[in-house]
Design an enzyme around this catalytic site. Sequence first.
Site, PDB file in Angstrom:
ATOM      1  N   CYS A 157       0.825  -1.208   0.000  1.00 55.61           N
ATOM      2  CA  CYS A 157       0.000   0.000   0.000  1.00 55.61           C
ATOM      3  C   CYS A 157       0.857   1.255   0.000  1.00 55.61           C
ATOM      4  O   CYS A 157       0.546   2.242  -0.678  1.00 55.61           O
ATOM      5  CB  CYS A 157      -0.956  -0.008   1.190  1.00 55.61           C
ATOM      6  SG  CYS A 157      -0.163  -0.078   2.816  1.00 55.61           S
ATOM      7  N   HIS A 184       1.387   4.994   9.852  1.00 57.39           N
ATOM      8  CA  HIS A 184       0.499   3.920   9.420  1.00 57.39           C
ATOM      9  C   HIS A 184      -0.463   3.531  10.525  1.00 57.39           C
ATOM     10  O   HIS A 184      -0.077   3.372  11.690  1.00 57.39           O
ATOM     11  CB  HIS A 184       1.321   2.691   9.003  1.00 57.39           C
ATOM     12  CG  HIS A 184       0.600   1.753   8.097  1.00 57.39           C
ATOM     13  ND1 HIS A 184      -0.464   0.988   8.521  1.00 57.39           N
ATOM     14  CD2 HIS A 184       0.768   1.459   6.787  1.00 57.39           C
ATOM     15  CE1 HIS A 184      -0.898   0.257   7.511  1.00 57.39           C
ATOM     16  NE2 HIS A 184      -0.176   0.524   6.451  1.00 57.39           N
TER      17      HIS A 184
END
Length: 347
Positions: A157, A184
């Site tokens: 990602c 994150h």
Amino acid sequence: MPLRLAINGYGRIGRCFLRALHESPFRERYRVVAINEPADLASIAYLTRFDSTHGRFPGKVETTADGLVIDGEPVTVTHADSPEAVDWAAMNLDVVVECSGRYGRRLELERFLKAGAPRVLLSHPGHGAEDVDATVVYGVNHEALSGAERIVSNASCTTNAAVPVLAVLDEAFGLEHALLTTLHSAMNDQPLIDGYHHADLRRTRSAMQSIIPVSTGLARGIERLLPKLAGRIEAKAVRVPTHNVSAIDIALTTRRDVGVEAVNRVLREAAETRFPGLLAWSDDPHASIDFNHDPHSAIVDTSQTRASGTRLASVLLWFDNEWGFASRMVDTLHHWQARRRARPTPD
């Protein structure tokens, strides 16, 4: 006939992939006919129907003795712990979508092929470039797929978020060096309260109580996609106590003069002309939750672009680390299989 898919590993990304496929314009061209997940069927069905991050499933989910029925289509569910324990060949599949994250080396991935899976799409990077036939960041290098590949990785990602932006900035200003800091959201390899972790002492700590530095392979992943930047990229990552949506702060030095307006102009143009639907921008006063369920690989927050002097700048990217990435998996799958079908002779 729709292409037949199986999902191996039905965690966050496996379930998001099924949902993203369900919501995509390619929905009628693919059928998920099998799921392999060690969890019990009742939990699999329940977590398909209800999701704390992305809401209720926009369709009907029922259970049978050996699987699910999703909008009237049967899905066989198996509970194997290894690729060999599933008879992939008997399912007449086109692709196994590997979302368990357990397999990264070629010898491990070839176990799927030997067990009857014709092709494998990974939801994570291979251990090394040589372990997969191709690593794809859709919008950057997907056109290089020939259709002959057996094992393809959709990278990560963070790589999908960062690589298009770095490519654009390098072309416009010439990157000397770049340092990326990923903020994150918490992941399921962290405990809610302090508990044991197999390798990382920091990840023994409660995900919901601290900002926690973790290791990251982002720099090496970027170099795999943008080899001309090899040796000039570094990265670090911290997990933050939110459930979804992450950010990347990119600090960069350049060979040519930069400024806030110049950087923002280049990125806005790229979002609108080169990467429509993949890269976006906004100058609104955002918080991360604004991008939950956003399908873009990254959204440039132009209000946060900064410059110091004439050769140092930073940009901030938002991205839904679940939904954006699952959406790119659908795009990569569709392009890959279109190339395969267009080949003049069978594989």
